[in-house]
Write a protein that holds these residues in place. Structure first.
Motif, PDB file in Angstrom:
ATOM      1  N   ALA A 171      27.119  18.769 -50.861  1.00 24.18           N
ATOM      2  CA  ALA A 171      25.699  18.222 -51.148  1.00 24.18           C
ATOM      3  C   ALA A 171      25.741  16.788 -51.232  1.00 24.18           C
ATOM      4  CB  ALA A 171      25.611  19.135 -52.444  1.00 24.18           C
ATOM      5  N   ASP A 172      26.941  16.368 -51.988  1.00 21.03           N
ATOM      6  CA  ASP A 172      27.004  14.756 -52.172  1.00 21.03           C
ATOM      7  C   ASP A 172      26.928  13.876 -50.925  1.00 21.03           C
ATOM      8  OD1 ASP A 172      27.582  15.220 -54.845  1.00 21.03           O
ATOM      9  OD2 ASP A 172      29.514  14.896 -54.743  1.00 21.03           O
ATOM     10  N   ILE A 173      27.490  14.286 -49.895  1.00 19.04           N
ATOM     11  CA  ILE A 173      27.307  13.684 -48.366  1.00 19.04           C
ATOM     12  C   ILE A 173      25.791  13.878 -47.937  1.00 19.04           C
ATOM     13  CG2 ILE A 173      27.898  13.814 -46.098  1.00 19.04           C
ATOM     14  CD1 ILE A 173      30.857  15.050 -47.090  1.00 19.04           C
ATOM     15  N   ALA A 174      25.297  14.957 -48.000  1.00 19.51           N
ATOM     16  CA  ALA A 174      23.801  15.060 -47.881  1.00 19.51           C
ATOM     17  C   ALA A 174      23.003  14.285 -48.371  1.00 19.51           C
ATOM     18  CB  ALA A 174      23.446  16.766 -47.715  1.00 19.51           C
ATOM     19  N   ARG A 175      23.207  14.201 -49.759  1.00 13.39           N
ATOM     20  CA  ARG A 175      22.352  13.451 -50.586  1.00 13.39           C
ATOM     21  C   ARG A 175      22.241  11.762 -50.321  1.00 13.39           C
ATOM     22  NH1 ARG A 175      24.380  14.869 -54.959  1.00 13.39           N
ATOM     23  NH2 ARG A 175      23.410  16.820 -55.239  1.00 13.39           N
ATOM     24  N   ALA A 176      23.604  11.461 -49.934  1.00 14.19           N
ATOM     25  CA  ALA A 176      23.887   9.821 -49.782  1.00 14.19           C
ATOM     26  C   ALA A 176      23.456   9.569 -48.056  1.00 14.19           C
ATOM     27  CB  ALA A 176      25.225   9.811 -49.888  1.00 14.19           C
ATOM     28  N   ASN A 177      23.181  10.473 -47.661  1.00  6.88           N
ATOM     29  CA  ASN A 177      22.858  10.256 -46.225  1.00  6.88           C
ATOM     30  C   ASN A 177      21.489  10.718 -45.612  1.00  6.88           C
ATOM     31  OD1 ASN A 177      25.346   8.847 -44.799  1.00  6.88           O
ATOM     32  ND2 ASN A 177      26.265  10.442 -46.011  1.00  6.88           N
ATOM     33  N   PRO A 178      20.478  10.320 -46.540  1.00  6.11           N
ATOM     34  CA  PRO A 178      19.115  10.942 -46.231  1.00  6.11           C
ATOM     35  C   PRO A 178      18.662  10.978 -44.907  1.00  6.11           C
ATOM     36  CG  PRO A 178      18.803   9.170 -47.659  1.00  6.11           C
ATOM     37  CD  PRO A 178      20.316   9.369 -47.559  1.00  6.11           C
ATOM     38  N   ASP A 179      19.018   9.940 -44.194  1.00  4.91           N
ATOM     39  CA  ASP A 179      18.309   9.587 -42.934  1.00  4.91           C
ATOM     40  C   ASP A 179      19.169  10.156 -41.750  1.00  4.91           C
ATOM     41  OD1 ASP A 179      16.086   8.499 -43.783  1.00  4.91           O
ATOM     42  OD2 ASP A 179      17.245   6.675 -44.347  1.00  4.91           O
ATOM     43  N   SER A 180      20.456  10.996 -41.966  1.00  8.55           N
ATOM     44  CA  SER A 180      21.152  11.552 -41.188  1.00  8.55           C
ATOM     45  C   SER A 180      21.425  12.870 -41.256  1.00  8.55           C
ATOM     46  CB  SER A 180      22.676  10.744 -41.231  1.00  8.55           C
ATOM     47  OG  SER A 180      22.741   9.552 -41.134  1.00  8.55           O
ATOM     48  N   VAL A 181      21.529  13.507 -40.028  1.00  5.44           N
ATOM     49  CA  VAL A 181      21.939  14.992 -40.144  1.00  5.44           C
ATOM     50  C   VAL A 181      23.173  15.350 -40.412  1.00  5.44           C
ATOM     51  CG1 VAL A 181      21.746  17.292 -38.889  1.00  5.44           C
ATOM     52  CG2 VAL A 181      19.833  15.500 -38.392  1.00  5.44           C
ATOM     53  N   VAL A 182      23.359  16.197 -41.177  1.00  2.00           N
ATOM     54  CA  VAL A 182      24.932  16.480 -41.503  1.00  2.00           C
ATOM     55  C   VAL A 182      25.122  18.036 -40.854  1.00  2.00           C
ATOM     56  CG1 VAL A 182      26.412  17.018 -43.336  1.00  2.00           C
ATOM     57  CG2 VAL A 182      24.741  15.127 -43.784  1.00  2.00           C
ATOM     58  N   VAL A 183      25.909  18.044 -39.855  1.00  2.00           N
ATOM     59  CA  VAL A 183      25.983  19.276 -39.232  1.00  2.00           C
ATOM     60  C   VAL A 183      27.510  19.884 -39.647  1.00  2.00           C
ATOM     61  CG1 VAL A 183      26.556  20.558 -37.045  1.00  2.00           C
ATOM     62  CG2 VAL A 183      24.830  18.556 -37.209  1.00  2.00           C
ATOM     63  N   VAL A 184      27.096  21.232 -40.251  1.00  2.00           N
ATOM     64  CA  VAL A 184      28.430  21.828 -40.921  1.00  2.00           C
ATOM     65  C   VAL A 184      28.654  23.022 -40.003  1.00  2.00           C
ATOM     66  CG1 VAL A 184      29.239  22.732 -43.190  1.00  2.00           C
ATOM     67  CG2 VAL A 184      27.504  21.106 -43.411  1.00  2.00           C
ATOM     68  N   ASP A 185      29.819  22.835 -39.546  1.00  2.00           N
ATOM     69  CA  ASP A 185      30.159  24.125 -38.103  1.00  2.00           C
ATOM     70  C   ASP A 185      30.784  24.960 -39.045  1.00  2.00           C
ATOM     71  OD1 ASP A 185      31.229  25.348 -36.244  1.00  2.00           O
ATOM     72  OD2 ASP A 185      31.954  23.478 -35.126  1.00  2.00           O
ATOM     73  N   GLU A 186      30.268  26.036 -39.487  1.00  2.00           N
ATOM     74  CA  GLU A 186      31.055  27.119 -40.178  1.00  2.00           C
ATOM     75  C   GLU A 186      31.599  28.145 -39.326  1.00  2.00           C
ATOM     76  OE1 GLU A 186      28.615  26.576 -44.512  1.00  2.00           O
ATOM     77  OE2 GLU A 186      28.121  28.342 -43.342  1.00  2.00           O
ATOM     78  N   ALA A 187      32.336  27.892 -38.112  1.00  2.00           N
ATOM     79  CA  ALA A 187      32.795  28.835 -37.280  1.00  2.00           C
ATOM     80  C   ALA A 187      33.655  29.824 -38.105  1.00  2.00           C
ATOM     81  CB  ALA A 187      33.592  28.236 -36.178  1.00  2.00           C
ATOM     82  N   TYR A 188      34.365  29.343 -39.196  1.00  2.00           N
ATOM     83  CA  TYR A 188      35.361  30.213 -39.795  1.00  2.00           C
ATOM     84  C   TYR A 188      34.968  30.518 -41.270  1.00  2.00           C
ATOM     85  CZ  TYR A 188      38.025  28.830 -35.776  1.00  2.00           C
ATOM     86  OH  TYR A 188      38.326  28.553 -34.725  1.00  2.00           O
ATOM     87  N   ILE A 189      33.886  30.432 -41.796  1.00  2.00           N
ATOM     88  CA  ILE A 189      33.082  30.306 -43.214  1.00  2.00           C
ATOM     89  C   ILE A 189      33.425  31.737 -43.932  1.00  2.00           C
ATOM     90  CG2 ILE A 189      30.839  30.990 -42.921  1.00  2.00           C
ATOM     91  CD1 ILE A 189      32.467  28.208 -45.210  1.00  2.00           C
ATOM     92  N   ASP A 190      33.346  32.942 -43.127  1.00  2.00           N
ATOM     93  CA  ASP A 190      33.343  34.216 -43.407  1.00  2.00           C
ATOM     94  C   ASP A 190      34.710  34.882 -44.070  1.00  2.00           C
ATOM     95  OD1 ASP A 190      30.592  34.521 -42.958  1.00  2.00           O
ATOM     96  OD2 ASP A 190      31.167  34.970 -40.799  1.00  2.00           O
ATOM     97  N   PHE A 191      35.690  34.044 -43.877  1.00  2.00           N
ATOM     98  CA  PHE A 191      36.918  34.303 -44.216  1.00  2.00           C
ATOM     99  C   PHE A 191      37.262  33.826 -45.676  1.00  2.00           C
ATOM    100  CE2 PHE A 191      37.074  34.219 -39.592  1.00  2.00           C
ATOM    101  CZ  PHE A 191      37.060  35.551 -39.277  1.00  2.00           C
ATOM    102  N   GLY A 192      36.495  33.896 -46.410  1.00  2.00           N
ATOM    103  CA  GLY A 192      36.468  33.397 -47.756  1.00  2.00           C
ATOM    104  C   GLY A 192      36.170  32.146 -48.345  1.00  2.00           C
ATOM    105  N   GLY A 193      35.537  31.717 -47.388  1.00  2.00           N
ATOM    106  CA  GLY A 193      34.537  30.340 -47.847  1.00  2.00           C
ATOM    107  C   GLY A 193      33.186  30.473 -48.377  1.00  2.00           C
ATOM    108  N   ASN A 194      32.568  29.320 -48.646  1.00  2.00           N
ATOM    109  CA  ASN A 194      31.220  29.214 -49.394  1.00  2.00           C
ATOM    110  C   ASN A 194      30.399  28.767 -48.463  1.00  2.00           C
ATOM    111  OD1 ASN A 194      31.542  30.296 -51.797  1.00  2.00           O
ATOM    112  ND2 ASN A 194      32.842  28.643 -52.429  1.00  2.00           N
ATOM    113  N   THR A 195      29.399  29.336 -47.861  1.00  2.00           N
ATOM    114  CA  THR A 195      28.574  28.843 -46.921  1.00  2.00           C
ATOM    115  C   THR A 195      27.840  27.830 -47.476  1.00  2.00           C
ATOM    116  OG1 THR A 195      26.937  29.356 -45.229  1.00  2.00           O
ATOM    117  CG2 THR A 195      26.850  30.574 -47.144  1.00  2.00           C
ATOM    118  N   ALA A 196      27.285  26.849 -46.459  1.00  2.00           N
ATOM    119  CA  ALA A 196      26.498  25.721 -46.875  1.00  2.00           C
ATOM    120  C   ALA A 196      24.809  26.058 -46.795  1.00  2.00           C
ATOM    121  CB  ALA A 196      26.713  24.532 -46.296  1.00  2.00           C
ATOM    122  N   ILE A 197      24.437  27.318 -46.240  1.00  2.00           N
ATOM    123  CA  ILE A 197      23.282  27.771 -45.928  1.00  2.00           C
ATOM    124  C   ILE A 197      22.343  27.486 -47.192  1.00  2.00           C
ATOM    125  CG2 ILE A 197      21.898  29.840 -45.474  1.00  2.00           C
ATOM    126  CD1 ILE A 197      24.095  30.667 -43.464  1.00  2.00           C
TER     127      ILE A 197
END
Ligand SMILES: *Cc1c(COP(=O)(O)O)cnc(C)c1O
Length: 356
Positions: A171-197
């Motif tokens: 969220a900090d990265i997204a907020r600090a870069n309002p004019d850039s797209v931040v792509v979060v590649d969550e290929a492995y998020i389902d094995f215990g991670g927190n999704t950025a959806i």
């Protein structure tokens, strides 16, 4: 090389995927596939679509794969116009490079990350700068703040390290870069991670990319998707509809819909992988390996006394394949996919024999 090659073809440096050896009885822990079959409901849906005579394959699939967009939207509390689907998440990522990351300023990604990113940069002429991971191989969000860029992309958890970046850091990265797209590649998020959806609802510049290849056991079906603001999705659609109207075939659409809907089966597969990962991590540590903390379906480990390439070679002689990257900073690591309990036990036994 031949005189028929275009300058584009000459200038490419193609991605090299982990091998898919045609050897029987191999313990294959090199490309992060699931050791479990896909949802039986996905298999049934594919067989039903195929029918006894395959007659439906005469007809083109739905170019928009609306049923799949609806299933993804429902599963993640989004609307279908916030969902893009593609032929594997690699294709989704490729379109994101062209549609959202190609600007004047260079894009940023970690020095150690999914090695397809620089390949897409070269294919699409996207300038990039790499940002070193910290000494413990994590992403430092501060390095992505206050630095001119045309976009930012990283896997979370990162590949091939398996380390996860916390959501507030994203969220900090997204907020600090309002004019850039931040792509979060969550290929492995389902094995215990927190999704950025959930961040895609707060930030119009966050695009989250998922695949059915790992946690849904469908690497062979080739389905991935992205969730983000409808304006981001529209850009992806424009590129997709200038490239291939039908990236998902009929079998892929129905199989993916059924897999997305079968949450109970999905949760059980992920739970088993996480349990096996914890056992594998403990076994590797007992053998003297340093194992990075992983929230993925693989672990990244190095042995302080033994050369990683030689270990990989010795494992291969015992019909076990793992991934070794001959790259700066990580050439002493092995990336080991979490297989079944039996496969991981065989790996630990083989390593014990090799180390002695
Ligand atoms: C496996 C992987 C993908 C690609 O997945 P497909 O959907 O099979 O194309 C994308 N990103 C990362 C980081 C991966 O490891």
């Amino acid at each position: 090389m031949s005189r028929f090659w275009s300058q584009v073809a000459k200038d490419l440096t193609p991605y090299v995927p982990g091998e898919q050896p045609k050897i029987a009885n191999l313990i294959k822990l090199n490309t992060n596939e699931s050791p479990y079959p896909p949802s039986p409901k996905a298999v049934a849906a594919i067989l039903a679509e195929l029918g006894s005579d395959g007659a439906r394959l005469r007809l083109y699939p739905d170019p928009n794969a609306d049923l799949l967009k609806q299933a993804v939207a429902r599963r993640y509390g989004a609307t279908p116009d916030q969902v893009f689907v593609g032929n594997g998440s690699d294709e989704v990522l490729a379109h994101a490079f062209q549609a959202l990351l190609k600007h004047d300023a260079p894009i940023l990604f970690p020095d150690i990350t999914y090695s397809f990113y620089p390949v897409y940069c070269r294919l699409y002429g996207v300038a990039h700068e790499t940002v070193p991971l910290t000494d413990d191989f994590s992403i430092n969000p501060a390095n992505y703040i206050g630095r001119r860029n045309g976009g930012i992309i990283f896997p979370n958890p990162n590949a091939p390290t398996g380390r996860e970046l916390a959501l507030d850091a994203i969220a900090d990265i997204a907020r600090a870069n309002p004019d850039s797209v931040v792509v979060v590649d969550e290929a492995y998020i389902d094995f215990g991670g927190n999704t950025a959806i959930p961040l895609t609802r707060r930030f119009d510049n966050v695009l989250v990319v998922h695949t059915l290849s790992k946690s849904r056991s469908l690497a062979g079906l080739r389905v991935g998707y992205a969730i983000g603001h409808p304006d981001l999705i529209e850009a992806l659609e424009r590129v997709k509809n200038s490239f291939n109207s039908y990236p998902l075939d009929r079998l892929a659409i129905v199989g993916a819909v059924a897999a997305i809907k079968d949450d109970a089966y999905f949760a059980e597969c992920c739970r088993k992988v996480v349990a096996t990962r914890d056992t594998l991590t403990a076994n590797l540590a007992a053998l003297g390996f340093d194992v990075l903390p992983s929230t993925a379906n693989f672990v990244f480990a190095r042995h302080p006394q033994r050369d990683a390439a030689e270990l990989a070679k010795a494992l291969r002689e015992r019909s076990i394949i793992v991934r070794h990257f001959k790259l700066p900073r990580i050439d002493q690591f092995l990336r080991i996919t979490v297989g079944t309990d039996g496969e991981c036990q065989a790996l630990a036994d083989a390593l014990r024999a090799i180390l002695n």
